[in-house]
Design a protein around this motif. Structure first.
Motif, PDB file in Angstrom:
ATOM      1  N   ASP A 253      21.363  -7.828  -7.889  1.00  0.00           N
ATOM      2  CA  ASP A 253      22.759  -8.009  -8.248  1.00  0.00           C
ATOM      3  C   ASP A 253      22.924  -9.340  -8.988  1.00  0.00           C
ATOM      4  N   PRO A 254      24.018  -9.517  -9.743  1.00  0.00           N
ATOM      5  CA  PRO A 254      24.232 -10.808 -10.426  1.00  0.00           C
ATOM      6  C   PRO A 254      24.152 -11.964  -9.440  1.00  0.00           C
ATOM      7  N   GLY A 255      23.316 -12.932  -9.753  1.00  0.00           N
ATOM      8  CA  GLY A 255      23.125 -14.086  -8.880  1.00  0.00           C
ATOM      9  C   GLY A 255      22.100 -13.876  -7.792  1.00  0.00           C
ATOM     10  N   GLY A 256      21.663 -12.624  -7.602  1.00  0.00           N
ATOM     11  CA  GLY A 256      20.670 -12.336  -6.573  1.00  0.00           C
ATOM     12  C   GLY A 256      19.252 -12.570  -7.084  1.00  0.00           C
ATOM     13  N   ARG A 257      18.332 -12.665  -6.130  1.00  0.00           N
ATOM     14  CA  ARG A 257      16.953 -12.933  -6.525  1.00  0.00           C
ATOM     15  C   ARG A 257      16.004 -12.426  -5.452  1.00  0.00           C
ATOM     16  N   GLY A 258      14.968 -11.737  -5.871  1.00  0.00           N
ATOM     17  CA  GLY A 258      13.903 -11.305  -4.991  1.00  0.00           C
ATOM     18  C   GLY A 258      12.565 -11.757  -5.547  1.00  0.00           C
ATOM     19  N   ASP A 259      11.519 -11.638  -4.724  1.00  0.00           N
ATOM     20  CA  ASP A 259      10.207 -12.081  -5.210  1.00  0.00           C
ATOM     21  C   ASP A 259       9.238 -10.917  -5.389  1.00  0.00           C
ATOM     22  N   GLY A 260       9.749  -9.671  -5.354  1.00  0.00           N
ATOM     23  CA  GLY A 260       8.894  -8.530  -5.632  1.00  0.00           C
ATOM     24  C   GLY A 260       8.365  -7.847  -4.386  1.00  0.00           C
ATOM     25  N   VAL A 261       7.534  -6.848  -4.617  1.00  0.00           N
ATOM     26  CA  VAL A 261       6.966  -6.000  -3.575  1.00  0.00           C
ATOM     27  C   VAL A 261       5.477  -5.857  -3.826  1.00  0.00           C
ATOM     28  N   THR A 262       4.709  -5.793  -2.756  1.00  0.00           N
ATOM     29  CA  THR A 262       3.284  -5.496  -2.871  1.00  0.00           C
ATOM     30  C   THR A 262       3.091  -3.992  -2.734  1.00  0.00           C
ATOM     31  N   PHE A 263       2.550  -3.391  -3.789  1.00  0.00           N
ATOM     32  CA  PHE A 263       2.281  -1.956  -3.823  1.00  0.00           C
ATOM     33  C   PHE A 263       0.807  -1.725  -3.489  1.00  0.00           C
ATOM     34  N   ARG A 264       0.550  -0.897  -2.487  1.00  0.00           N
ATOM     35  CA  ARG A 264      -0.832  -0.598  -2.109  1.00  0.00           C
ATOM     36  C   ARG A 264      -1.032   0.911  -2.005  1.00  0.00           C
ATOM     37  N   VAL A 265      -2.208   1.354  -2.448  1.00  0.00           N
ATOM     38  CA  VAL A 265      -2.655   2.727  -2.234  1.00  0.00           C
ATOM     39  C   VAL A 265      -3.808   2.676  -1.255  1.00  0.00           C
ATOM     40  N   ARG A 266      -3.736   3.461  -0.192  1.00  0.00           N
ATOM     41  CA  ARG A 266      -4.772   3.514   0.824  1.00  0.00           C
ATOM     42  C   ARG A 266      -5.182   4.964   1.046  1.00  0.00           C
ATOM     43  N   ALA A 267      -6.313   5.152   1.679  1.00  0.00           N
ATOM     44  CA  ALA A 267      -6.762   6.483   2.103  1.00  0.00           C
ATOM     45  C   ALA A 267      -7.439   6.344   3.453  1.00  0.00           C
ATOM     46  N   VAL A 268      -7.115   7.276   4.354  1.00  0.00           N
ATOM     47  CA  VAL A 268      -7.690   7.275   5.687  1.00  0.00           C
ATOM     48  C   VAL A 268      -8.082   8.704   6.023  1.00  0.00           C
ATOM     49  N   ALA A 269      -9.080   8.852   6.865  1.00  0.00           N
ATOM     50  CA  ALA A 269      -9.526  10.198   7.251  1.00  0.00           C
ATOM     51  C   ALA A 269      -8.380  10.975   7.876  1.00  0.00           C
ATOM     52  N   TRP A 270      -8.356  12.265   7.640  1.00  0.00           N
ATOM     53  CA  TRP A 270      -7.293  13.117   8.158  1.00  0.00           C
ATOM     54  C   TRP A 270      -7.132  12.998   9.665  1.00  0.00           C
ATOM     55  N   ASP A 271      -8.236  12.916  10.386  1.00  0.00           N
ATOM     56  CA  ASP A 271      -8.178  12.901  11.842  1.00  0.00           C
ATOM     57  C   ASP A 271      -8.137  11.497  12.427  1.00  0.00           C
ATOM     58  N   ALA A 272      -7.894  10.480  11.600  1.00  0.00           N
ATOM     59  CA  ALA A 272      -7.758   9.109  12.113  1.00  0.00           C
ATOM     60  C   ALA A 272      -6.478   9.006  12.934  1.00  0.00           C
ATOM     61  N   PRO A 273      -6.359   8.007  13.819  1.00  0.00           N
ATOM     62  CA  PRO A 273      -5.124   7.840  14.599  1.00  0.00           C
ATOM     63  C   PRO A 273      -3.897   7.797  13.695  1.00  0.00           C
ATOM     64  N   ALA A 274      -2.779   8.310  14.203  1.00  0.00           N
ATOM     65  CA  ALA A 274      -1.572   8.477  13.390  1.00  0.00           C
ATOM     66  C   ALA A 274      -1.071   7.172  12.797  1.00  0.00           C
ATOM     67  N   THR A 275      -1.314   6.048  13.466  1.00  0.00           N
ATOM     68  CA  THR A 275      -0.790   4.772  12.978  1.00  0.00           C
ATOM     69  C   THR A 275      -1.826   3.971  12.199  1.00  0.00           C
ATOM     70  N   ALA A 276      -3.014   4.557  11.952  1.00  0.00           N
ATOM     71  CA  ALA A 276      -4.087   3.821  11.283  1.00  0.00           C
ATOM     72  C   ALA A 276      -3.758   3.589   9.814  1.00  0.00           C
TER      73      ALA A 276
END
Length: 506
Positions: A253-276
């Motif tokens: 927004d006018p006067g607002g400021r952010g420092d961006g986002v870190t974009f990551r692509v990952r891959a994990v085995a299908w049967d890995a724990p749900a939160t891995a």
């Protein structure tokens, strides 16, 4: 209907929109003789339950006035006055009579009237005061039973390109500080109230140009910042594979400021724990307001079932200001997808459909039947081509080779009068016909072998339109009196608000 996709291929664009109407109603007050009568109570109801109201009667008469009250409602609403139907208001005073109004559970999200009639005699005349209160109901849409989305690997075909943002199978995992990772139900999107992580699946975003995208805001509640991860389960074929995409962040927004986002692509085995969290295959911190292209190599997972993870993180400073991030059109590419046929067609291998308005109409073979088959209109060395048809079923564009609905087979069932093609998909057959008649090219589309309708699940053709054209339209006749000169890209639909006819001339 001519879609914006078709028009963009013509090199024109235009945006047709209507401003929302501003609704206003007279106050619920009326007067006759010495009495002024007002209805007091809520003008908005959020549930089908008794709501309290009152009739407020103000008199300017020098003596008391008596009369009778009536309340009238419609469409199954009920109102009760009980024994208070009779009223008396003292001289130059005010009286109040309470009553209730109850809307039925079947009421729509709409505006309903509540009428009050106050009948009384004054100086030998019978008078009636009639205020009306308009009540808006906001009950919300009725709950729709949704078929649960089964979270299992989607089988990606060999030598293909798959639009991942159009898949129905995905889930979000919220990783925030001071809390265990939260695995959301498959198909969830929206805002998680505690962490405020937000996911918008398959939207359209303008960042330099307009693209379909996945919108993700990492969690930003105080003390609960972290990552938002979207998981897409895939069964990869036994050949090289890669992910292509673009990313950007929202404009402050006018006067607002952010420092961006870190974009990551990952891959994990299908049967890995749900939160891995899986192996990082791509990582970039960006504060770009225009699309930046990205690519991740998935070849080392060839032949395996994985959970592909798209992660949006606030970055090293953990600054979540203006961190709405967008992953534009992530496409899984396996092997070597067949190249798109040239358009306009370069081959002379075509068949005649007939003559329309003095133009020879010819059809070229398409890889997806009539959906991408070029159609040419030729006369005196001039030619105009149309690239098949755009047909949408179940939210998917069937002409798109990246569509998650796989085209299994194309078969020609033409006769001497019409060119008829069967397009066999996983759960239905799309039938298309072409013929020349009455000086024009005509087409007809319908479904066969579709699943039986179920509650909230009906397979039908949602949209059918001409595909992209090889030339630029200089003039569009869009109903009576609506002529567009040198238009730009636009979408023109027809209904009672936009256009009173489905006919458009070029």
């Amino acid at each position: 209907m001519i879609t914006g996709e078709a028009m963009r291929a013509w090199g024109f664009g235009f945006a047709l929109c209507l401003a929302p109407a501003a609704w206003a109603f007279d106050p619920p007050v009326d007067a006759a003789g010495p009495l002024t009568v007002r209805i007091a109570g809520p003008s908005t109801l959020s549930e089908a339950a008794p709501a309290p109201y009152a009739v407020v009667i103000e008199s300017k008469a020098d003596s008391a006035i008596s009369g009778r009250l009536r309340v009238a409602v419609i469409d199954g609403w009920t109102a009760t006055l009980g024994s208070a139907a009779e009223f008396t208001v003292p001289a130059r005073s005010t009286a109040k009579v309470d009553f209730t109004v109850t809307p039925p559970a079947s009421a729509f999200a709409a505006h309903y009237p509540v009428h009050v009639f106050a009948d009384f005699a004054y100086e030998g005349a019978q008078l009636t005061v009639h205020p009306v209160l308009i009540v808006e109901t906001k009950f919300g849409a009725p709950a729709r039973p949704r078929k649960p989305v089964e979270f299992k690997p989607f089988e990606a075909g060999p030598d293909s390109a798959l639009a991942l943002w159009r898949l129905a199978v995905y889930r979000a995992v919220i990783h925030s500080a001071s809390r265990e990772p939260q695995v959301m139900s498959p198909g969830w999107q929206g805002s998680e109230p505690e962490s405020r992580a937000n996911l918008v699946w398959n939207t359209r975003v303008e960042r330099g140009d307009s693209r379909e995208a996945i919108g993700m805001h990492p969690p930003y509640s105080p003390g609960r910042t972290g990552s938002l991860v979207v998981e897409i389960p895939l069964q990869l074929p036994s050949q090289p594979a890669k992910l292509t995409f673009a990313h950007a962040v929202r404009t402050p927004d006018p006067g607002g400021r952010g420092d961006g986002v870190t974009f990551r692509v990952r891959a994990v085995a299908w049967d890995a724990p749900a939160t891995a969290l899986g192996e990082v295959l791509f990582s970039r911190h960006s504060n770009s307001f225009v699309w930046e292209e990205g690519e991740a190599d998935l070849s080392r997972f060839a032949g395996r079932a994985i959970r592909l993870q798209l992660e949006s993180h606030p970055g090293p400073a953990n600054n979540t200001n203006y961190d709405m991030s967008y992953w534009a059109e992530p496409v899984l590419i396996t092997g070597t997808p067949p190249p798109a046929a040239p358009f306009p067609p370069a081959s002379a291998d075509s068949s005649a459909l007939g003559s329309a308005g003095g133009f020879e109409v010819r059809l070229w073979r398409g890889a997806r039947g009539l959906l991408d088959a070029p159609i040419g209109f030729r006369k005196n060395g001039r030619a105009l081509y149309m690239k098949g048809f755009s047909v949408r079923v179940g939210g998917y564009q069937l002409e798109d080779p990246q569509s998650p609905i796989a085209l299994k087979q194309v078969s020609d069932e033409s006769d001497s009068q019409k060119r008829r093609v069967r397009h066999r998909f996983s759960h239905f057959d799309l039938m298309g016909e072409l013929w020349v008649d009455e000086g024009g090219l005509k087409s007809r589309w319908w479904l066969e072998n579709a699943p039986e309708p179920a509650p909230w699940e009906v397979t039908y053709i949602e949209d059918a339109a001409a595909g992209p054209w090889s030339g630029v339209a200089r003039r569009v006749y869009a109903s009576v009196g609506n002529v567009l000169e040198e238009p730009q890209a636009f979408r023109l639909s027809f209904d009672g608000h936009f256009l009173a006819t489905s006919f458009v001339g070029l």
